[in-house]
Scaffold this motif. Structure first.
Motif, PDB file in Angstrom:
ATOM      1  N   ALA A  68       0.692  -1.369   0.063  1.00 31.17           N
ATOM      2  CA  ALA A  68       0.012  -0.108  -0.033  1.00 31.17           C
ATOM      3  C   ALA A  68       0.850   1.304  -0.316  1.00 31.17           C
ATOM      4  CB  ALA A  68      -0.770   0.326   0.936  1.00 31.17           C
ATOM      5  N   VAL A  69       2.171   1.086  -0.827  1.00 31.54           N
ATOM      6  CA  VAL A  69       3.104   2.613  -1.009  1.00 31.54           C
ATOM      7  C   VAL A  69       2.460   3.003  -1.859  1.00 31.54           C
ATOM      8  CG1 VAL A  69       5.161   3.031  -1.179  1.00 31.54           C
ATOM      9  CG2 VAL A  69       4.566   1.176   0.399  1.00 31.54           C
ATOM     10  N   GLY A  70       2.360   4.363  -1.960  1.00 30.84           N
ATOM     11  CA  GLY A  70       1.672   5.272  -3.263  1.00 30.84           C
ATOM     12  C   GLY A  70       3.010   5.728  -3.739  1.00 30.84           C
ATOM     13  N   PHE A  71       2.108   5.869  -5.595  1.00 26.97           N
ATOM     14  CA  PHE A  71       3.323   6.473  -5.984  1.00 26.97           C
ATOM     15  C   PHE A  71       3.436   7.632  -6.254  1.00 26.97           C
ATOM     16  CE2 PHE A  71       5.945   6.938 -10.021  1.00 26.97           C
ATOM     17  CZ  PHE A  71       6.658   7.225  -9.945  1.00 26.97           C
ATOM     18  N   PRO A  72       3.570   8.651  -5.982  1.00 29.99           N
ATOM     19  CA  PRO A  72       3.494  10.237  -5.886  1.00 29.99           C
ATOM     20  C   PRO A  72       3.180  10.219  -6.718  1.00 29.99           C
ATOM     21  CG  PRO A  72       5.422  10.047  -5.074  1.00 29.99           C
ATOM     22  CD  PRO A  72       4.779   8.356  -4.950  1.00 29.99           C
ATOM     23  N   ILE A  73       2.156  11.007  -7.698  1.00 30.31           N
ATOM     24  CA  ILE A  73       1.371  11.497  -8.462  1.00 30.31           C
ATOM     25  C   ILE A  73       2.869  12.843  -9.278  1.00 30.31           C
ATOM     26  CG2 ILE A  73       0.441  13.697  -8.274  1.00 30.31           C
ATOM     27  CD1 ILE A  73      -0.830  11.391 -10.881  1.00 30.31           C
ATOM     28  N   HIS A  74       3.529  13.406  -8.739  1.00 32.55           N
ATOM     29  CA  HIS A  74       4.080  14.382  -9.090  1.00 32.55           C
ATOM     30  C   HIS A  74       5.327  14.027  -9.844  1.00 32.55           C
ATOM     31  CE1 HIS A  74       6.050  14.108  -5.058  1.00 32.55           C
ATOM     32  NE2 HIS A  74       6.707  13.920  -5.745  1.00 32.55           N
ATOM     33  N   SER A  75       5.902  12.659  -9.389  1.00 29.51           N
ATOM     34  CA  SER A  75       7.099  11.308  -9.552  1.00 29.51           C
ATOM     35  C   SER A  75       6.641  11.190 -10.853  1.00 29.51           C
ATOM     36  CB  SER A  75       7.291  11.002  -8.334  1.00 29.51           C
ATOM     37  OG  SER A  75       8.058  11.260  -7.348  1.00 29.51           O
ATOM     38  N   LEU A  76       5.286  10.556 -11.018  1.00 30.74           N
ATOM     39  CA  LEU A  76       4.896   9.742 -11.872  1.00 30.74           C
ATOM     40  C   LEU A  76       4.931  10.949 -12.905  1.00 30.74           C
ATOM     41  CD1 LEU A  76       3.795   7.804 -13.045  1.00 30.74           C
ATOM     42  CD2 LEU A  76       1.814   8.202 -12.629  1.00 30.74           C
ATOM     43  N   ARG A  77       4.146  12.003 -13.088  1.00 34.00           N
ATOM     44  CA  ARG A  77       4.428  13.248 -13.749  1.00 34.00           C
ATOM     45  C   ARG A  77       5.770  13.316 -14.494  1.00 34.00           C
ATOM     46  NH1 ARG A  77       1.929  16.776 -10.807  1.00 34.00           N
ATOM     47  NH2 ARG A  77       0.578  16.208 -11.694  1.00 34.00           N
ATOM     48  N   ILE A  78       6.860  13.488 -13.589  1.00 33.48           N
ATOM     49  CA  ILE A  78       8.635  13.676 -14.094  1.00 33.48           C
ATOM     50  C   ILE A  78       9.095  12.676 -14.919  1.00 33.48           C
ATOM     51  CG2 ILE A  78      10.464  13.519 -13.377  1.00 33.48           C
ATOM     52  CD1 ILE A  78       9.198  14.913 -10.839  1.00 33.48           C
ATOM     53  N   ALA A  79       8.414  11.442 -14.671  1.00 36.01           N
ATOM     54  CA  ALA A  79       8.746   9.840 -15.413  1.00 36.01           C
ATOM     55  C   ALA A  79       8.166  10.262 -16.769  1.00 36.01           C
ATOM     56  CB  ALA A  79       8.061   8.792 -14.683  1.00 36.01           C
ATOM     57  N   ALA A  80       7.181  10.504 -16.438  1.00 34.02           N
ATOM     58  CA  ALA A  80       6.146  10.659 -17.663  1.00 34.02           C
ATOM     59  C   ALA A  80       6.820  11.176 -18.901  1.00 34.02           C
ATOM     60  CB  ALA A  80       4.511  10.998 -17.344  1.00 34.02           C
ATOM     61  N   LEU A  81       6.918  12.546 -18.563  1.00 36.00           N
ATOM     62  CA  LEU A  81       8.198  13.674 -18.989  1.00 36.00           C
ATOM     63  C   LEU A  81       9.664  13.333 -19.605  1.00 36.00           C
ATOM     64  CD1 LEU A  81       6.285  16.955 -17.581  1.00 36.00           C
ATOM     65  CD2 LEU A  81       5.513  16.445 -19.893  1.00 36.00           C
ATOM     66  N   THR A  82      10.593  13.142 -18.849  1.00 33.58           N
ATOM     67  CA  THR A  82      11.830  12.971 -19.039  1.00 33.58           C
ATOM     68  C   THR A  82      11.831  11.314 -19.865  1.00 33.58           C
ATOM     69  OG1 THR A  82      11.613  11.862 -16.325  1.00 33.58           O
ATOM     70  CG2 THR A  82      12.259  14.157 -17.577  1.00 33.58           C
ATOM     71  N   LEU A  83      11.292  10.315 -18.965  1.00 33.55           N
ATOM     72  CA  LEU A  83      11.817   9.244 -19.697  1.00 33.55           C
ATOM     73  C   LEU A  83      12.008   8.985 -21.432  1.00 33.55           C
ATOM     74  CD1 LEU A  83      10.038   5.912 -17.263  1.00 33.55           C
ATOM     75  CD2 LEU A  83      13.042   7.025 -17.725  1.00 33.55           C
ATOM     76  N   PRO A  84      10.568   9.575 -22.359  1.00 34.57           N
ATOM     77  CA  PRO A  84      10.799   8.880 -23.669  1.00 34.57           C
ATOM     78  C   PRO A  84      12.240  10.289 -23.912  1.00 34.57           C
ATOM     79  CG  PRO A  84       9.080   9.538 -23.254  1.00 34.57           C
ATOM     80  CD  PRO A  84       9.420   9.770 -21.903  1.00 34.57           C
ATOM     81  N   SER A  85      11.355  11.775 -23.346  1.00 33.69           N
ATOM     82  CA  SER A  85      13.294  11.514 -23.998  1.00 33.69           C
ATOM     83  C   SER A  85      14.864  11.587 -23.738  1.00 33.69           C
ATOM     84  CB  SER A  85      13.503  13.502 -23.501  1.00 33.69           C
ATOM     85  OG  SER A  85      11.993  14.098 -23.962  1.00 33.69           O
ATOM     86  N   LEU A  86      14.948  11.184 -22.415  1.00 34.93           N
ATOM     87  CA  LEU A  86      16.100  10.745 -22.424  1.00 34.93           C
ATOM     88  C   LEU A  86      16.330   9.196 -22.563  1.00 34.93           C
ATOM     89  CD1 LEU A  86      18.112  10.469 -19.939  1.00 34.93           C
ATOM     90  CD2 LEU A  86      16.668   8.621 -18.255  1.00 34.93           C
ATOM     91  N   VAL A  87      15.095   8.320 -23.474  1.00 35.68           N
ATOM     92  CA  VAL A  87      15.775   6.939 -24.213  1.00 35.68           C
ATOM     93  C   VAL A  87      16.595   7.719 -25.574  1.00 35.68           C
ATOM     94  CG1 VAL A  87      14.622   5.319 -25.669  1.00 35.68           C
ATOM     95  CG2 VAL A  87      14.202   5.339 -23.785  1.00 35.68           C
ATOM     96  N   SER A  88      15.251   8.980 -26.127  1.00 31.89           N
ATOM     97  CA  SER A  88      16.073   9.401 -27.118  1.00 31.89           C
ATOM     98  C   SER A  88      17.387  10.148 -27.754  1.00 31.89           C
ATOM     99  CB  SER A  88      14.912  11.056 -28.013  1.00 31.89           C
ATOM    100  OG  SER A  88      13.272   9.846 -27.995  1.00 31.89           O
ATOM    101  N   ALA A  89      17.317  10.895 -26.430  1.00 30.55           N
ATOM    102  CA  ALA A  89      19.060  11.841 -26.304  1.00 30.55           C
ATOM    103  C   ALA A  89      19.788  10.368 -26.244  1.00 30.55           C
ATOM    104  CB  ALA A  89      18.406  12.214 -24.460  1.00 30.55           C
ATOM    105  N   TYR A  90      19.626   9.595 -25.873  1.00 26.28           N
ATOM    106  CA  TYR A  90      20.581   7.875 -25.590  1.00 26.28           C
ATOM    107  C   TYR A  90      20.993   7.175 -27.153  1.00 26.28           C
ATOM    108  CZ  TYR A  90      22.794   4.132 -23.949  1.00 26.28           C
ATOM    109  OH  TYR A  90      23.731   2.731 -23.039  1.00 26.28           O
ATOM    110  N   ILE A  91      19.398   7.145 -27.822  1.00 23.21           N
ATOM    111  CA  ILE A  91      20.153   6.582 -28.684  1.00 23.21           C
ATOM    112  C   ILE A  91      21.562   7.467 -29.650  1.00 23.21           C
ATOM    113  CG2 ILE A  91      18.649   6.240 -30.805  1.00 23.21           C
ATOM    114  CD1 ILE A  91      16.221   5.271 -29.156  1.00 23.21           C
ATOM    115  N   VAL A  92      20.508   8.855 -30.032  1.00 25.51           N
ATOM    116  CA  VAL A  92      21.231  10.002 -30.622  1.00 25.51           C
ATOM    117  C   VAL A  92      22.802   9.628 -30.090  1.00 25.51           C
ATOM    118  CG1 VAL A  92      21.422  12.378 -31.072  1.00 25.51           C
ATOM    119  CG2 VAL A  92      19.407  11.298 -30.910  1.00 25.51           C
TER     120      VAL A  92
END
Length: 353
Positions: A81-105
């Motif tokens: 019953a450990v909630g995942f903070p919504i602000h952390s989820l928002r940060i992940a949603a905004l950064t992970l795709p860009s991070l993956v793309s930057a890594y590939i480049v």
């Protein structure tokens, strides 16, 4: 340790860990164990693919492994019953795709001879490390093993990210695989430490107090104190507005404030899931599981009576299924007479005197 020996060691370790966790899942029936078992087994198949030259198997099993790892982490957070903070989820949603793309480049620019197969390790490593960061949320319940596992998985994810760049370097390859094997061993140790902990198994043998009865009971706040004292040495699961309960109790605060173990007043499904897991384990250990909800009035502030009634009816069903005890603290004056009568009928409330 040469390259082949490192790979074979990692393979043996992962298969052994996967099968051990699968056996543990058959006993405890916790989804996190099942996901982590598949994680180790899928990761072992990735090594087989590389050894046999089955190139398409490498990205496939890398992706499956990380998916199962993340699934196990999310399941553990849900079970505890450990909630995942919504602000952390928002940060992940905004950064992970860009991070993956930057890594590939970056890989395409720096690597002298880019290979997509190698790149799969690095992309998997990004999500691997992210799973480790998310796992940090269980440190409240597993202070040492949870923190250690979170750190090891995060570091291992970062190590996987260097694979596409350093795998072609002949002198570093054995070192890289040896380091990976060591991190695998540390992961296995951390996983086993968590699984064998009293907290993960939820219930230990305890002498049942005389006040303990099977069924659902409604108690006025002034009478609840006597139950708290009588059950002070019993592993009770409580969802409450306050935290000043016996040390042996597992307490989840009902609040809108985010925090480890806290549950929002509209997140009734999380209470149900944690209760189900707790009662199932108590039943397997031949112990009467005791669940306390202190703050029904608070839940009714955020949910209509019908929703709360359905929620409590589900809890009552689990109580009946696993022969447990549900204690509801409630000032009966806070409800209309018709609502109170319906509540008692639906829950088949017993006499708590």
């Amino acid at each position: 340790m040469n390259l082949l020996m490192s790979q074979l060691f990692s393979f043996s370790l992962k298969v052994t860990a996967g099968l051990a966790l699968l056996v543990s899942w058959r006993r405890y029936r916790r989804n996190s164990l099942l996901f982590w078992s598949f994680f180790f087994l899928s990761s072992s198949l990735s090594i087989v693919s590389e050894l046999t030259g089955f190139n398409f198997g490498v990205p496939l099993f890398q992706a499956l492994g990380v998916s199962f790892l993340a699934g196990g982490v999310v399941s553990l957070l849900d079970e505890e019953a450990v909630g995942f903070p919504i602000h952390s989820l928002r940060i992940a949603a905004l950064t992970l795709p860009s991070l993956v793309s930057a890594y590939i480049v970056l890989y395409a620019k720096i690597a002298p001879n880019p290979k997509p197969i190698y790149l799969s390790y690095g992309v998997a490593g990004i999500f691997y490390a992210f799973a480790g960061v998310v796992l940090w949320g269980v440190r409240r319940f597993y202070p040492r093993s949870g923190t250690f596992l979170s750190a090891v998985i995060t570091i291992h994810g970062l190590h996987k990210m260097d694979y596409p760049f350093l795998r072609p370097v002949e002198w570093f390859a054995p070192i890289g695989f040896t380091l990976g094997a060591v991190l695998n061993a540390l992961e296995v140790i951390a996983f086993i430490h968590i699984v064998l902990s009293e907290r993960f198994r939820n219930i230990e043998s305890a002498t049942s107090p005389e006040i303990l009865k099977k069924g659902v009971y409604i108690l006025p706040p002034e009478r609840f104190k006597s139950y708290t004292e009588a059950l002070s040495d019993f592993p009770v699961l409580a969802f409450a507005r306050r935290s000043d309960f016996p040390e042996r109790w597992e307490v989840h605060l009902l609040t809108t404030v985010e925090g480890p173990g806290n549950i929002g007043p509209t997140q009734l499904h999380r209470i149900i899931e944690r209760t189900r897991s707790y009662l199932a384990e108590a039943h397997r250990e031949n112990v009467t599981g005791v669940v306390v909800i202190e703050g029904l009035e608070y839940l009714m502030m955020y949910n209509d009576f019908r929703s709360v009634l359905k929620f409590l009816a589900t809890l009552a069903d689990y109580i009946a299924l696993y022969s447990g005890m549900l204690l509801l603290t409630l000032d009966e004056k806070s409800l209309e007479e018709r609502q109170l009568k319906t509540l008692r009928q639906v829950l088949n409330v017993g006499d708590g005197k």
